[in-house]
Design an enzyme around this catalytic site. Structure first.
Site, PDB file in Angstrom:
ATOM      1  N   CYS A  19     -23.519   7.248 -27.013  1.00 48.18           N
ATOM      2  CA  CYS A  19     -23.711   8.551 -27.653  1.00 48.18           C
ATOM      3  C   CYS A  19     -22.643   9.546 -27.238  1.00 48.18           C
ATOM      4  CB  CYS A  19     -25.070   9.127 -27.282  1.00 48.18           C
ATOM      5  SG  CYS A  19     -26.432   8.160 -27.866  1.00 48.18           S
ATOM      6  N   GLU A  28     -21.170   9.534 -23.650  1.00 47.00           N
ATOM      7  CA  GLU A  28     -20.877   9.340 -22.245  1.00 47.00           C
ATOM      8  C   GLU A  28     -19.417   8.976 -22.001  1.00 47.00           C
ATOM      9  OE1 GLU A  28     -23.730   8.222 -24.254  1.00 47.00           O
ATOM     10  OE2 GLU A  28     -24.324   6.583 -22.955  1.00 47.00           O
TER      11      GLU A  28
END
Lengths: 843, 264
Positions: free
Chosen positions: A440, A442
């Site tokens: 997502c 990171e």
């Protein structure tokens, strides 16, 4: 000025692409049993061997025997299942949930999968072997009783790695493109030859290197099977054009990934085998291609300069890869499917940004990646773009054009926050500048990191619920006894109790994650993946055992906005203005502001009263229980309770909320976020790395909100919790700039595992060139103020409502859900509602 | 603090992230009070200068607040990063800002002195001296011309149009501000090709014109009439179709010879 001159002109889509997409989505995805059968066969034959060798041999056995297929019209081959978008199962991690859900998996609302009766039988037979052998069982054995209690009470859920492989990695694709698996194998052999038989680490290192060699051979074998299949099909093919294509495919699969890629086409095919086979080995999701526009560029440039490649064909090949990225799939348990809804594998592919020297390296492929997402128009890859002060304006405009289509891509990332943030976690400046995004949001350095980026969902609302009940939940002591809430004399005392509950829950979260981490290292070390991550080959350890250069664990907190608003409301109403007593507030929360409670909560309240009576020595039989139940129901649903609930809600509504650019509230929210991000930093994982916080929920804010009682910000029980670092839905009423200003006041740097800020726009906000310019300006302004990430939904409310009504007409409607794009109609009703409810801005 | 920052005025809203009223991302300050009473007005709560109440979603809302320039600027300044990136800034709207000339001028001056660009949506319905006084502080003038026929103008807005048309010429001739002409396209009032052509002709003869906008009628203000206890005189008049707007756009372009667009 960047390193490359580039051609940003649009390239049209070929007829092949829509056909590939149509074939891919013709049917509901299906669960297949081939992998489960093969891995079980292999494990049965290797029971007395070292685990790392068993893993390699199982991988080899799978790749030698798993059925293969070339789909119609494909130019890039390699499919994990015969059925399009099908999935294999991974019993070595967990299997019980799937057996329990055999009869519902096809009909569930989030991400349904078809499963045949034969497959059910096959899986049951294979699964029988795995009892007592899975990572999830070993992880449970490593957990403390209080940790298990906290998990039962939904304080946090490490479900992702508890039941599945880890994934969440970007490997050295560039090394495979450069030297092939023959080259990697040669490196392993060279190292193996150098270790002395009597070295203390001989056993460990030698078996790991042997496992690498077996894996390299297995991959080559698999590619050769494809070469043979392509050849066979070409002989049968009547269409002369397709025949030539199949012959070319056969040739590609002979050359790569065994050898280094000799052309852009071969590089594409080689990339694909790596991407696909990583998932066959490990079951993990978020295996992220990373900086595709960088490592593919030399092959593109060379072929283009030599006249061996046209831009049009390069684009078509990339489009084919984009389609293939949607062919990979994964079946999760029903609860996780809600949390990761949308059949998403979170394969994050990022374009633009700086190189290790800090020079912008936007090139032709950066634009062509965005173009591919426009052509293919599917959720994968999770396309991202790196933005910094040196980003070419044209690239940002091209990205905004993609946003305008409503696909929810790309996500925008701010180099100016992320690079210093990574430096603070010990990356070198060169590695930090070369970051890409996993899953997502990171950030990490590819080929050197085992980041465990999605380590758990931590619901920041639950510790506050415990504060109101002296650490108890449904009659069980889940957290420390922080005292009766009515006795807390100052806000400081109240806030301190929250921090104590937070600290304790965080400690248990670490205990859970580390237990799972140990289980993966012992039961599922991954030699193939580890062969492509530094410094595994040097150290002779897999990434699961700490072989990577950088090791982290990044569990993600969510509910910052709810907690900021809640604590601020308590401070204002109870302590500063004294309009409300703590007793009144507690009563309003317990009764869900008079809006009704679910059966589970009613039952728990009844049980609690009964237990108290028993503790006092009273007899409690069936008649007494019925009476208590009646009184509980009457107590939470009486007109007085409802009126009181409305009175309290009205008061809360008038307290200022996060997301409206109010300095005092925003500063408060910043501090509240620290209650999660700071304590985590003191902890370490078994791989020798540090814990670091993320602030994003994927889509778990909806299912986990359903397990959360009413909160003092006026959020009703069971309603979704705020998404990422975004303000609570509907509470930001001064438009996107005010919301962005508020969110930028949080400390994004300390949340080095990523933060997620969602905004939703009506398409009119991006209309025309001026709309695009203003949109890009909005992102840059948020980033100027040190925001880290931004993503957008651009779709009208009417469209979404209509799609709910007529899902069959919106099979391809993609929306962005907290960190990735998903097919709207595949989401659960409650998540659909959440997306619709989000404040629509810019109209 | 400089004295002019204490100038008081009456506003009824401040709307941030406005992207259809002037360049870039802007903050619109809505000044209360108007000289016209346009039947289609989408901000009927702006018309009267007095502070009044309006029902909004079942709740009583007070419309109108007296504030100082300094107070308004505190909000306007919050979006400075967005102005810098997009060339946006402050836009005055209303009502008719010129009804509060001292306040409007002070707001524009405060913004400009702080390096924030300025724009004003206005009918130009005031004495020339008033307009002349604020032009030095105004980067963009978004001037409404609704109709060329004085009688029809009076019938639908309550005032004849001579003064406004005269002011349009003077503003254009001054060269002190970037002037755009904005035409609300209202079915039954000014949506025939002839009527739009007439406005476009007039626009074409003005000096230093930047752009001409055709703003399609919408009904988003309808509920406010009920909230104010007033009748909505437009009844169920439908917004013009896209085809109609495109046709009028073509006429406007050909006649005026300046750049034209649909929407703000």
């Amino acid at each position: 000025m960047g390193l490359y001159t580039y051609d940003s002109t649009d390239i049209p889509k070929t007829d092949r692409i829509p056909k590939l997409v149509e074939n891919l989505y013709a049917k509901m995805p299906e669960i297949e049993s081939a992998r489960a059968k093969l891995i079980t066969e292999s494990y049965k034959q290797t029971e007395n061997e070292p685990m790392i060798i068993r893993r390699a041999k199982a991988f080899q056995h799978i790749l030698e025997n798993i059925p293969i297929v070339i789909r119609d019209g494909e130019l890039i081959v390699g499919s994990t299942t015969i059925a399009p978008r099908g999935c294999q199962t991974y019993p070595e991690f967990s299997y019980e949930w799937l057996e329990a859900e055999f009869d519902t998996v096809e009909t569930r609302t989030a991400d349904p999968f078809y499963i045949s009766e034969q497959t059910k039988r096959d899986l049951k037979e294979a699964d029988a072997y795995w009892k007592g052998k899975t990572t999830s069982e070993l992880a449970t054995a490593y957990m403390e009783p209080e940790t298990l209690t906290a998990m039962e009470h939904n304080m946090f859920t490490p479900g992702n790695y508890f039941y599945n492989g880890v994934g969440h990695v970007t490997v050295k694709y560039w090394e495979v493109l450069d030297i092939g698996f023959a080259g990697i194998k040669a490196k392993a052999e060279e190292r193996l030859a150098k270790i002395g038989l009597a070295d203390g680490e001989y056993q460990k290192k030698s078996r790991f290197l042997q496992a690498v060699i077996i894996s390299c051979d297995a991959v080559v074998t698999y590619a050769r099977r494809y070469a043979a299949l392509a050849l066979e099909e070409s002989e049968k093919c009547a269409d002369s054009r397709r025949k030539m294509e199949l012959l070319q495919i056969a040739q590609n699969c002979v050359n790569v990934p065994e050898k280094g890629a000799a052309s852009f086409y071969e590089a594409c095919q080689s990339f694909w085998f790596v991407q696909q086979l990583l998932q066959i080995e490990s079951s993990g999701h978020s295996i992220s291609p990373g900086r595709f526009d960088q490592y593919m560029y030399p092959y593109y440039k060379k072929d283009l300069d030599n006249g061996k490649l046209t831009r049009e064909f390069a684009q078509e090949l990339m489009d084919c890869i984009w389609v293939k990225l949607n062919d990979l799939n994964k079946c999760r348990d029903a609860a996780s499917a809600e949390g990761f809804a949308g059949y998403s594998l979170f394969q994050n592919l990022i374009v633009g940004g700086q190189n290790s020297e800090g020079i912008d390296v936007t090139n032709d492929l950066s634009f062509m990646c965005i173009q591919s997402s426009m052509h293919v128009f599917l959720p994968q890859p999770s396309l991202s773009i790196r933005v910094w002060n040196g980003s070419p304006h044209e690239l940002l405009i091209k990205a905004a054009e993609l946003t305008r289509t409503g696909i929810g891509l790309p996500a925008y990332y701010n180099d100016e926050v992320i690079i210093p943030s990574l430096l603070s976690r010990g990356l070198t400046i060169e590695d930090a500048r070369d970051y890409n995004i996993i899953g997502c949001v990171e950030p990490q350095k590819a080929g050197k990191t085992e980041g465990w980026h999605d380590a758990a969902f931590f619901n920041m609302c639950r510790p506050l619920e415990l504060v109101f009940h002296n650490g108890r939940d449904k009659g069980v002591q889940v957290g420390p006894q922080t005292g009766e809430v009515e006795d807390m004399k100052t806000f400081e005392e109240f806030y301190r109790a929250y921090k104590i509950q937070m600290d304790y829950a965080i400690k248990l979260l670490v205990n859970a994650d580390n237990a799972i981490d140990m289980a993966h290292a012992e039961r599922c070390p991954l030699p193939f993946l580890s062969s492509m991550v530094d410094d595994c080959m040097k150290s002779g350890k897999t990434v699961q055992e700490g072989g990577a250069v950088y090791n982290f664990t990044g569990p993600q907190g969510f509910g910052v906005a709810n907690m900021a608003d809640s604590l601020y409301a308590v401070k204002t109403l109870v302590y500063d203005e004294k309009k409300l007593t703590m007793k009144e507030l507690k009563q309003a929360l317990v009764t869900n502001y008079g809006k009704g409670l679910n059966e589970e909560d009613i039952a728990a309240m009844t049980a609690e009263v009964a237990n108290d009576m028993k503790a006092e020595g009273k007899q409690v039989g069936a008649n007494e229980i019925t009476a208590i139940l009646k009184s509980v129901v009457a107590a939470v649903e009486s007109p007085e309770v409802k009126a009181e609930g409305d009175r309290v809600l009205a008061m809360i509504e008038n307290v200022p909320k996060f997301g409206n650019d109010i300095p005092e509230v925003d500063a408060f929210a910043r501090d509240v976020a620290y209650t999660y991000t700071k304590p985590l930093l003191q902890y370490h994982n078994p791989r020798g790395g540090q814990f670091q916080a993320g602030l994003y929920p994927v889509s778990a804010n909806v299912p986990l909100g359903a397990q959360t009682g009413a909160t003092p910000d006026g959020r009703l029980a069971y309603q979704p919790v705020a998404d990422g670092v975004s303000p609570s839905a509907g509470k930001d009423v001064h438009g996107p700039t005010a919301a962005a200003n508020s969110v930028s006041k949080l400390d994004h740097g300390i949340a080095s595992n990523g933060t997620l800020f969602n905004q939703k726009f009506h398409p009119s906000a991006l209309s025309g060139r001026r709309g695009l310019e203003n949109f890009v300006g909005l992102i840059q302004s948020y980033f100027d103020q040190k925001g880290s990430h931004m993503q957008f939904n651009v779709v009208s409310r009417e469209t979404l409502l209509d799609a709910q009504e007529h899902p069959e007409q919106y099979k391809h409607l993609v929306v962005r859900v907290a960190g990735y794009s998903a097919l709207f109609t595949s989401l659960s009703k409650s998540l659909q509602d959440d997306i619709i409810r989000r404040t629509e801005q810019g109209f | 603090m400089e004295e002019y920052l204490k100038t008081k005025g009456r506003i009824f809203d401040i709307q941030r992230y406005s992207i259809h009223d002037g360049n870039g991302i802007r903050t619109i300050v809505f000044l209360k009070g108007c000289v016209l009473r346009c039947r289609w007005c989408c901000n009927p709560e702006s018309q009267e200068y007095r502070i009044q109440t309006m029902m909004v979603q079942g709740k009583t809302k007070t419309i109108g607040e007296d504030v100082t320039v300094e107070e308004v600027m505190a909000t306007v300044q919050k979006d400075r990063p967005y102005y810098r990136r997009t060339g946006g800034g402050l836009t005055l709207s209303g009502g008719e800002s010129l009804c509060q000339p001292e306040f409007a001028t002070a707001l524009l001056r405060a913004a400009q002195e702080r390096g924030i660009s300025t724009a004003m949506e206005s009918m130009g319905c005031a004495k020339w001296e008033v307009i002349e006084g604020l032009l030095p502080y105004l980067d963009q003038y978004l001037l409404d011309i609704k109709h060329m026929n004085p009688a029809k103008h009076k019938e639908y807005t309550g005032k004849s149009n001579e003064l406004m048309l005269e002011n349009a010429k003077k503003i254009a001739a001054s060269g002190m501000t970037e002037l755009s002409i904005r035409v609300p396209v209202i079915p039954g009032f000014n949506d025939t090709p002839e009527e739009i052509r007439a406005i476009a002709e007039y626009t074409g003869r003005l000096e230093h014109i930047k752009r001409m906008h055709l703003l399609p009628y919408h009904r988003l203000g309808q509920d406010k009439y009920a909230g104010l206890g007033r009748e909505y005189l437009m009844g169920d008049v439908e917004p013009p179709t896209n085809e109609k707007m495109e046709q009028l756009l073509q006429i406007a372009e050909q006649t005026s010879g300046v750049e034209c667009q649909i929407g703000g």
